[in-house]
Design a protein around this motif. Structure first.
Motif, short mmCIF file in Angstrom:
data_model
loop_
_atom_site.label_atom_id
_atom_site.label_comp_id
_atom_site.label_asym_id
_atom_site.label_seq_id
_atom_site.Cartn_x
_atom_site.Cartn_y
_atom_site.Cartn_z
N ALA A 99 0.84 -1.20 0.00
CA ALA A 99 0.00 0.00 0.00
C ALA A 99 0.87 1.25 0.00
CB ALA A 99 -0.91 -0.02 1.24
N VAL A 100 1.88 1.18 0.82
CA VAL A 100 2.77 2.34 0.92
C VAL A 100 3.47 2.59 -0.40
CG1 VAL A 100 4.96 3.04 1.90
CG2 VAL A 100 3.14 2.25 3.38
N LYS A 101 3.90 1.49 -1.02
CA LYS A 101 4.60 1.59 -2.28
C LYS A 101 3.72 2.28 -3.32
CE LYS A 101 7.22 -1.72 -4.86
NZ LYS A 101 7.47 -3.16 -4.99
N GLU A 102 2.46 1.85 -3.34
CA GLU A 102 1.56 2.45 -4.31
C GLU A 102 1.33 3.92 -3.99
OE1 GLU A 102 -1.83 0.31 -5.45
OE2 GLU A 102 -0.40 -1.04 -6.47
N HIS A 103 1.22 4.15 -2.69
CA HIS A 103 1.00 5.53 -2.25
C HIS A 103 2.13 6.42 -2.77
CE1 HIS A 103 0.43 8.93 0.42
NE2 HIS A 103 1.68 8.81 0.80
N ASP A 107 12.25 16.32 -1.91
CA ASP A 107 12.97 15.07 -1.93
C ASP A 107 14.47 15.33 -1.73
OD1 ASP A 107 12.62 12.03 -3.00
OD2 ASP A 107 14.54 12.89 -3.59
N HIS A 108 15.07 14.62 -0.79
CA HIS A 108 16.47 14.90 -0.47
C HIS A 108 17.39 14.69 -1.67
CE1 HIS A 108 18.15 10.75 -0.18
NE2 HIS A 108 16.88 10.45 -0.12
N LYS A 109 17.02 13.76 -2.56
CA LYS A 109 17.90 13.49 -3.70
C LYS A 109 17.88 14.66 -4.68
CE LYS A 109 15.64 9.64 -4.47
NZ LYS A 109 14.80 9.63 -3.25
N MET A 110 16.68 15.20 -4.91
CA MET A 110 16.60 16.34 -5.82
C MET A 110 17.29 17.55 -5.21
SD MET A 110 15.91 17.61 -8.64
CE MET A 110 15.11 16.23 -9.44
N ILE A 111 17.13 17.75 -3.91
CA ILE A 111 17.78 18.89 -3.26
C ILE A 111 19.30 18.72 -3.35
CG2 ILE A 111 18.05 20.12 -1.07
CD1 ILE A 111 15.15 19.32 -0.45
N TYR A 118 32.13 11.11 -9.71
CA TYR A 118 32.31 9.93 -10.57
C TYR A 118 31.75 8.67 -9.91
CZ TYR A 118 35.33 12.54 -13.76
OH TYR A 118 35.81 13.43 -14.68
N TYR A 119 31.90 8.59 -8.58
CA TYR A 119 31.49 7.37 -7.88
C TYR A 119 29.98 7.25 -7.77
CZ TYR A 119 31.35 3.90 -4.07
OH TYR A 119 31.11 2.79 -3.30
N TRP A 120 29.30 8.34 -7.40
CA TRP A 120 27.86 8.25 -7.16
C TRP A 120 27.02 8.67 -8.35
CZ3 TRP A 120 30.54 9.64 -2.44
CH2 TRP A 120 30.46 8.65 -1.44
N PHE A 121 27.67 9.16 -9.41
CA PHE A 121 26.89 9.58 -10.59
C PHE A 121 25.96 8.47 -11.08
CE2 PHE A 121 26.06 10.43 -15.01
CZ PHE A 121 25.87 11.80 -15.05
N PRO A 122 26.41 7.21 -11.20
CA PRO A 122 25.50 6.16 -11.68
C PRO A 122 24.25 6.03 -10.81
CG PRO A 122 27.74 5.32 -11.52
CD PRO A 122 27.76 6.68 -10.92
N LYS A 123 24.41 6.21 -9.50
CA LYS A 123 23.23 6.12 -8.63
C LYS A 123 22.35 7.35 -8.80
CE LYS A 123 22.35 3.19 -6.31
NZ LYS A 123 21.38 2.09 -6.62
N MET A 124 23.00 8.51 -8.92
CA MET A 124 22.23 9.76 -9.00
C MET A 124 21.40 9.83 -10.28
SD MET A 124 24.74 12.79 -7.78
CE MET A 124 25.06 13.15 -6.07
N PRO A 132 13.86 5.78 -6.40
CA PRO A 132 12.58 6.50 -6.53
C PRO A 132 12.32 7.36 -5.30
CG PRO A 132 12.20 4.25 -5.82
CD PRO A 132 13.68 4.37 -6.03
N HIS A 133 11.26 8.13 -5.35
CA HIS A 133 10.80 8.88 -4.20
C HIS A 133 10.57 7.90 -3.06
CE1 HIS A 133 9.46 12.67 -2.78
NE2 HIS A 133 8.31 12.21 -2.36
#
Lengths: 610, 225
Positions: A6-10, A27-31, A457-463, A569-570
């Motif tokens: 349910a949470v996932k869908e939310h 969202d902390h990632k976007m910030i 360079y290290y976290w770019f793939p995750k970002m 994802p969010h």
């Protein structure tokens, strides 16, 4: 339907418009990405200012290339090129009508007043709007929730405000370039009496805006640090004990504490400076009973912790990357954490080493010399533990690894030159020379900026869900590394030769004329260094859209962010992970793979034992 | 094992993302999570910790100003400098008492928040607010007299430190009184559920305690001769 689904869908059904996703995102990632963008833009600007400074030092009072007037025009007054006619028409106007450019650099020659503003703003922008936003703002925001296993910061709204207040602060700072009298021209340390009285520098609102901008930035950083500390203390995933936290999280945690406690002191000092300038108080003016040294004490009481704010995240990033690409656990985890904590503590009691020559009581100089020398101990612990991590590892020379190795080696050079300056007797000689400039750039460029490269360079793939172009990245690294050393290493020699920093025209001094060729060499290297960064920018923006798709865990790393989807994802995780291991279990015996995710619960094998 | 945990954590999710999280000081106000004890407990803990950190930063801000004051005061041959007024020691002493009593009310309320009836809490907070306002009014009156005497921000370091240091404290009291008044009014109108009430009283309690505790230090340093 289970609650988790349910949470996932939310989460996935949350609709966000463009504004909420990219501009006023919670969202902390976007910030984090916003901070990264802010920092990169400011990096271009701050670097550009440095190149103008370098031009003036190598070719004093000669027109800049491309935009400057031609030699022919300067000699005869006849316009030859398009720029010649531009300068010609501008110079024929009255002073009120002249454009901004001609006031700052008539015919392409940088004026002394503008030169002072250039080196002041280069430092201010690099410290407050490049290294802090990227290392603390971008990596802090992006990594903390992902690496401790939570869905967002404790206070997402505060987080968003923190970013936008930083933008406002940056805008105020940049506005200073365009006010009458020009921008602050005291050096980034803003020492009185230069900073208190417009009569000395001719700078009026430039200095005021400088103060106001930094006060505003203090609010932003206060919000950020409260958020980071609260999140790390209260929101860690189950099983994520303090001693299982990745080193970079420890570094950011300690930095947030330093920021929280150091910046308010600067705010208090800035408030007094603004009052001195605008309200007629005399805190720093001896004529009214004030004391200019008070500013230096307050500034450096903030300023030295600030130096560690700039370097500790870089140490954390390096400690993160070295084990991954050595396929070995980090050497001496606890010692590394304690070394960072003691660096943070020591940073509060060494500020006087910036003031050996200020007229401060010399016996205090001795005290500060000793506390400063003590800093070598935790720094050495860190360095030797990094070497211990590399020792016997199966090293992979990926781009993040190369940059981290550059961090370690350049930090050692910067650290060693620091020991010279800490000795108050030696400091009498090298104080206020290019030796200091060499030192600061070895730690802040060789240290912090290479750590930024490594981290990107290290976290770019995750970002961004894509790999960066590796050959291009290698070219960028090697050119940067070579150009960096060509730029800053000779400055040690200049400094020992007595070359003062912050001077407009070294050629005015007979004893400095011998350094002309070295200054030219440094400037050429600096331009090469600057141009090399365009490769990085191209690589970042090109790979963002065209890069090879990245898997969830391209480096086979253990920490939690690699267990999330790519890009996360969010809400980061499908289900909040449970942590079973310390973060650096590489090449653990008895496991088929050479890595062991923190979430991977090992089952006891029913072998020969029972 | 881990599945059980996941579900339990998932319960807190709605709170994590249920609308705009409250800023510091507002307490949990999202109606979507009212019933979830676990999640509101967490945001309560977050808010308290954040407040404590903010107060730490605030103390450092005052440390900067107080440090400057100490340098001037104990570095000067004569303090107050010749020709400058003596600060009103007596009336400010009484005012200090008023502020301390107000602080005592706050701490008592905070301690007994689960024991005292709603009415009594509201009453105690009202008294706290009124005493805080009284402190401000007396301070304002004193400032008025000092300025009339010719003692200004520009009167050397004596005037400069006095008005910046005491002024910063006064601004803190002003902010705290406004916040206290808001909480008290919301309490009187029954606008807060128990969890919200506890969080807001704890937060303003912490802030008010700091503001009150700072004052005797400032009084001793700045007014006493």
């Amino acid at each position: 339907m289970s609650e988790a689904t349910a949470v996932k869908e939310h989460i996935s059904h949350e609709h966000h418009g463009f504004m909420n996703t990219y501009i006023f995102s919670l969202d902390h990632k976007m910030i984090g990405k916003q901070f990264l963008l802010l920092g990169l833009i400011m990096l271009l600007l701050g670097g550009g200012l440095a190149l103008l400074v370098r031009w003036q030092l190598a070719y004093p009072e000669q027109p800049l290339p491309l935009i400057g007037a031609s030699q022919h025009y300067l000699e005869t007054g006849e316009a030859e090129t398009a720029m010649d006619s531009y300068w010609d028409s501008e110079l024929s106007k009255t002073e009120d009508e002249q454009g901004w450019l001609v006031q700052k650099m008539p015919v392409g020659i940088i004026t002394p007043a503008f030169y002072n503003a250039l080196f002041t703003m280069h430092a201010t922008i690099m410290v407050f709007f490049v290294v802090m936003p990227i290392l603390v703002g971008a990596f802090g925001n992006y990594l903390i929730p992902l690496m401790i296993g939570t869905r967002d910061m404790a206070f997402p709204l505060l987080n968003m405000l923190s970013f936008w207040i930083a933008v406002v602060s940056g805008a105020i700072m940049l506005a200073g370039f365009f006010v009458p009298g020009g921008h602050a021209a005291t050096g980034w340390t803003g020492y009185p009496p230069l900073s208190t009285d417009p009569a000395w520098t001719g700078v009026d609102w430039g200095q005021n805006l400088w103060c106001i901008s930094l006060i505003v930035l203090g609010i932003s950083s206060l919000m950020g640090s409260i958020n980071y500390i609260t999140t790390i203390i209260n929101m860690r995933a189950p099983g994520m004990t303090y001693m299982r936290m990745p080193m970079v999280i420890w570094a950011l945690f300690i930095v947030a504490i330093l920021l929280l406690l150091a910046l308010p002191v600067l705010t208090a000092a800035l408030a007094m400076l603004v009052f001195d300038r605008l309200a007629g108080t005399t805190f720093f003016n001896p004529a009214g009973g004030g004391d200019p040294l008070l500013w230096q004490h307050l500034f450096w009481f903030f300023g030295h912790p600030e130096v560690y704010i700039l370097i500790l995240p870089g140490m954390g990033i390096t400690s993160e990357i070295l084990p991954v690409f050595s396929r070995k656990p980090i050497f001496g985890y606890k010692a590394m954490v304690l070394a960072m904590a003691s660096l943070a503590f020591l940073s509060w009691i060494v500020w006087g080493h910036h003031m050996f020559q200020s007229g401060m009581n010399p016996s205090m100089g001795m005290t500060f010399m000793i506390t400063t020398m003590v800093i070598a101990v935790p720094s050495a612990i860190k360095t030797f533990n990094w070497l211990g991590t590399l020792w016997g590892g199966s090293i992979r020379f990926t781009v993040p690894m190369l940059n981290s190795l550059a961090f370690v080696s350049m930090f050692v050079i910067g650290g060693l030159s620091g020991i010279f300056m800490a000795s108050s007797a030696v400091d009498i000689f090298i104080h206020d020379t290019y030796y200091i400039v060499a030192h600061i750039h070895y730690v802040v460029f060789g240290g912090s900026i290479f750590a930024i490269f490594a981290g990107v360079y290290y976290w770019f793939p995750k970002m961004f869900g894509r790999m960066m172009n590796e050959p291009l990245a290698k070219v960028h690294f090697w050119l940067s590394f070579i150009a960096f050393n060509c730029t800053f290493f000779p400055m040690h020699i200049l400094g020992v030769g007595g070359h003062m920093r912050r001077i407009y025209n070294p050629m005015q001094y007979e004893f400095l004329q011998q350094f002309e060729h070295m200054n030219i060499f440094i400037t050429m290297s600096a331009f090469a260094l600057g141009l090399t960064q365009l490769i990085l920018l191209f690589n970042v923006f090109h790979s963002m859209f065209r890069g090879k798709k990245a898997g969830d865990n391209p480096w086979n790393a253990n920490t939690l962010e690699w267990t999330a989807a790519t890009p996360p994802p969010h809400g980061n995780f499908d289900a909040i992970p449970t942590v079973h291991h310390a973060p650096y279990e590489y090449s653990a015996p008895g496991i088929s793979e050479d890595w062991l995710s923190q979430t991977n619960e090992l089952q006891p094998t029913n072998g020969n034992g029972h | 094992m881990s599945d059980v945990f996941t579900e339990e954590r998932a319960n807190t999710l709605v709170q994590d993302y249920g609308g705009t999280p409250p800023p510091i000081g507002a307490g949990p106000s999202d109606p979507g999570n009212g019933g979830r004890q676990d999640s509101s407990g967490k945001s309560h803990a977050n808010a308290i910790l954040a407040m404590a950190l903010f107060l730490g930063a605030d103390v450092m801000f005052f440390a900067g100003l107080i440090g400057a004051f100490v340098v001037f005061r104990f570095g000067a041959l004569h303090w107050p400098p010749p020709g400058q007024p003596l600060l009103p020691l007596g009336i400010t002493g009484i005012n200090t008492g008023i502020l301390l009593i107000s602080g005592a009310f706050m701490v008592k309320t905070w301690q007994n928040i689960d024991r005292w009836p709603h009415k009594k809490i509201t009453k105690a907070l009202t008294l706290t607010t009124l005493l805080g306002m009284t402190f401000l009014l007396v301070q304002g009156y004193e400032w008025f007299r000092l300025v009339a005497f010719g003692f200004k921000l520009t009167s050397g370091t004596f005037g400069g430190t006095f008005y910046t240091l005491i002024g910063c404290h006064a601004l803190h009291v002003m902010g705290a009184v406004l916040w206290l008044a808001t909480v008290t009014v919301r309490l009187a109108r029954n606008r807060l559920d128990q969890q919200q009430r506890n969080t807001s009283i704890a937060l303003i309690g912490m802030y008010w305690t700091l503001v009150v505790a700072l004052w005797p230090i400032l009084y001793g340093l700045v007014y006493w001769n």
